[in-house]
Motif scaffolding. Structure first.
Motif, short mmCIF file in Angstrom:
data_model
loop_
_atom_site.label_atom_id
_atom_site.label_comp_id
_atom_site.label_asym_id
_atom_site.label_seq_id
_atom_site.Cartn_x
_atom_site.Cartn_y
_atom_site.Cartn_z
N LYS A 170 0.54 -1.32 -0.20
CA LYS A 170 0.05 -0.09 -0.03
C LYS A 170 0.71 1.10 0.06
N SER A 171 2.30 1.24 0.24
CA SER A 171 3.33 1.87 0.45
C SER A 171 3.44 3.29 -1.53
N PRO A 172 3.00 4.46 -1.51
CA PRO A 172 2.97 4.55 -2.82
C PRO A 172 4.37 4.55 -3.65
N GLY A 173 4.26 4.68 -4.98
CA GLY A 173 5.80 4.93 -5.10
C GLY A 173 6.10 3.54 -6.12
N PRO A 174 6.52 2.91 -7.58
CA PRO A 174 6.38 1.76 -8.20
C PRO A 174 7.34 0.65 -7.23
N VAL A 175 6.56 -0.85 -7.50
CA VAL A 175 7.49 -1.61 -7.09
C VAL A 175 9.16 -2.27 -7.50
N TYR A 176 9.91 -2.48 -7.47
CA TYR A 176 10.85 -3.04 -7.29
C TYR A 176 11.83 -4.13 -7.19
N LYS A 177 11.49 -4.92 -7.02
CA LYS A 177 11.84 -6.27 -6.69
C LYS A 177 13.71 -6.73 -7.79
N TYR A 178 14.43 -6.98 -6.23
CA TYR A 178 16.11 -7.42 -6.30
C TYR A 178 16.10 -8.71 -5.95
N TRP A 179 17.25 -9.62 -6.55
CA TRP A 179 17.63 -10.13 -6.13
C TRP A 179 19.12 -10.61 -5.72
N PHE A 180 19.69 -10.54 -4.99
CA PHE A 180 21.55 -9.82 -5.11
C PHE A 180 21.75 -11.56 -4.63
N LEU A 181 23.34 -11.25 -4.95
CA LEU A 181 23.76 -12.19 -3.81
C LEU A 181 24.37 -12.22 -2.13
N VAL A 192 21.87 -8.54 -9.29
CA VAL A 192 21.80 -9.87 -10.75
C VAL A 192 20.85 -10.11 -10.93
N VAL A 193 19.49 -9.49 -10.13
CA VAL A 193 18.18 -9.25 -10.83
C VAL A 193 17.21 -7.80 -10.35
N SER A 194 16.71 -7.05 -11.55
CA SER A 194 16.51 -5.80 -10.85
C SER A 194 15.07 -5.90 -11.87
N THR A 195 13.86 -4.50 -11.17
CA THR A 195 13.43 -4.22 -11.61
C THR A 195 13.24 -3.26 -12.39
N LYS A 202 24.15 -7.17 -13.39
CA LYS A 202 25.00 -7.49 -14.13
C LYS A 202 24.94 -7.95 -15.51
N GLU A 203 23.87 -8.62 -15.79
CA GLU A 203 24.20 -8.94 -16.97
C GLU A 203 22.57 -8.65 -18.12
N PRO A 204 22.74 -7.33 -18.26
CA PRO A 204 21.00 -6.86 -18.78
C PRO A 204 20.45 -7.49 -20.04
N ARG A 205 20.91 -8.70 -20.28
CA ARG A 205 20.65 -9.25 -21.15
C ARG A 205 19.34 -10.08 -20.80
N GLY A 206 19.45 -10.44 -19.31
CA GLY A 206 17.85 -11.22 -19.50
C GLY A 206 18.27 -13.05 -18.56
N ARG A 207 19.71 -12.69 -18.83
CA ARG A 207 19.69 -14.58 -18.71
C ARG A 207 19.57 -15.19 -17.38
N ILE A 208 19.56 -14.27 -16.52
CA ILE A 208 18.67 -14.15 -15.16
C ILE A 208 17.56 -13.18 -14.75
N ARG A 209 16.53 -13.65 -14.68
CA ARG A 209 15.79 -13.01 -14.44
C ARG A 209 14.57 -13.69 -13.52
N ARG A 236 14.77 -8.14 -1.87
CA ARG A 236 14.82 -7.84 -1.50
C ARG A 236 13.42 -6.68 -2.38
N PHE A 237 12.74 -6.08 -1.46
CA PHE A 237 11.48 -5.19 -2.05
C PHE A 237 11.86 -3.99 -1.75
N GLU A 238 10.72 -3.05 -2.29
CA GLU A 238 11.49 -1.94 -2.07
C GLU A 238 10.48 -1.11 -3.39
N LYS A 239 9.30 -0.12 -1.56
CA LYS A 239 8.03 0.29 -2.65
C LYS A 239 7.76 1.75 -1.96
N GLY A 240 8.70 2.64 -2.20
CA GLY A 240 8.36 3.78 -1.60
C GLY A 240 9.08 3.87 -0.02
N GLU A 241 8.57 4.10 0.67
CA GLU A 241 9.21 4.24 2.57
C GLU A 241 9.28 2.81 2.62
#
Length: 355
Positions: A170-181, A192-195, A202-209, A236-241
């Protein structure tokens, strides 16, 4: 003493002043880990021994694990000439006695302590305590993740790690999702993955997605799997605060050698002069680089590559060989080799024909 020092230096960053003697022994007493909720603070009690008789003022430091104390910026310091990452004192040394190295901190990370007093300098790397930060749970904000603790995949193939999570959407802002080592700091490390378009992977061509589109889907897909993909990852998840790193489960992607062979489909008995189709299907279903399928046996034949979508973006790859058998083919070996060019591994299967 020289042999003893060499053994010690295998695990420590040593300086000439780190040589041990009856008058000079370096030890540290600190817990291996401590847990704190987000938004709160934690005190990490710590005491150490060193050569305090050496002239010059005592400088104490805490560094992030893996940081070089010569060139890195400390997270805590009593040296006015070594500025901190955060100079306002959110992370600071809590004790005043000269042998006190207690740290007050609220960030999840491994840290190590370092002492400097004139020429006497030592990094206490034998214990690098972990400050583990958990979510501050409330009725309206609960962070959980559902994901397998490990998954195994062969080199060259693909793997899907199903994953779902709960968060404060419910927090305002876009949803960002990540995977880190594992063991990487999300503040500074490349995911390694980011929206998030401002934090490319690291690899923008989508081998890991990310494989799923749903808001609560964190499923991880890895194509063209390599040996170096073997590691633990965290989400990791981010959406506003609303921000949270799901460190409670860090699934292991275990990578093994390519063992599976192609599947060969050949009629049990072939009739002379009657054309047949023989199929070689590559192991696994992948969304990455298509494999190369080749035939051996010296047949006067034609082969055609076939790909069939399987859902979730995955594809099944095969090759269909068309030839007309003769009595001369009886007992001959027909082989099929599948090569995964993105990784450089291959697998083969062969059988004897009965005409």
């Amino acid at each position: 003493l020289g042999i003893l020092l060499a053994l010690l230096c295998q695990g420590l960053v040593c300086s000439p002043a780190a040589q041990l003697s009856q008058e000079q022994v370096y030890r540290i007493h600190v817990a291996a880990h401590v847990t704190v909720q987000q938004g709160l603070c934690v005190l990490l009690p710590c005491h150490f021994t060193a050569d305090f008789e050496f002239p010059r003022p005592v400088y104490k430091y805490w560094f992030l694990r893996g940081a070089d104390w010569h060139s890195s910026v400390p997270v805590a310091s009593t040296n006015p000439n070594r500025p901190l990452q955060e100079p306002r004192g959110r992370i600071h040394l809590a004790g005043e006695p000269r042998n006190d190295c207690s740290l007050r901190v609220s960030d999840r990370e491994h840290y190590y302590f370092c002492l400097e007093k004139g020429e006497s300098k030592y990094s206490y790397l034998e214990i690098q305590p972990l400050v583990n930060v958990t979510a501050q749970l409330s009725q309206g904000q609960v962070y959980r993740i559902q994901v397998a603790p490990h998954v195994t995949v062969q080199q060259g193939l693909c793997v899907l790690l199903p994953c779902n999570f709960t968060a404060n959407f419910k927090s305002p802002g876009p949803v960002y999702k990540y995977w880190f080592l594992r063991d990487t700091n999300w503040h500074r490390s490349v995911p390694v993955v980011s929206t998030n378009p401002d934090r490319p992977p690291k690899e923008p061509r989508g081998r890991i997605r990310l494989a799923g589109e749903a808001e609560d889907d964190c499923s991880l897909s890895i194509s063209d799997v390599r040996a170096e993909d073997r590691d633990r990852y965290y989400f990791r998840f981010e959406k506003g605060e609303s921000k949270y790193s799901y460190l409670e489960i860090q699934p292991l992607v275990n990578v093994t050698e390519l063992r599976d062979q192609p599947v060969l489909r050949v009629p049990e008995v072939l009739k002379p002069g009657q054309p047949v189709n023989v199929t070689c299907q590559a192991p696994g279903t992948c969304s990455g680089t298509p494999p190369q399928i080749t035939w051996t046996g010296g047949f006067d034949s034609t082969a055609m590559d076939v790909s069939e979508p399987q859902g979730n973006g995955s594809v099944s790859y095969s090759s269909v060989l068309h030839f007309t058998p003769t009595l001369a083919h009886d007992g001959k070996e027909l082989g099929c080799t599948v090569t995964y060019p993105a990784v450089g591994v291959s697998t083969r299967r062969a059988l004897r024909l009965h005409v």
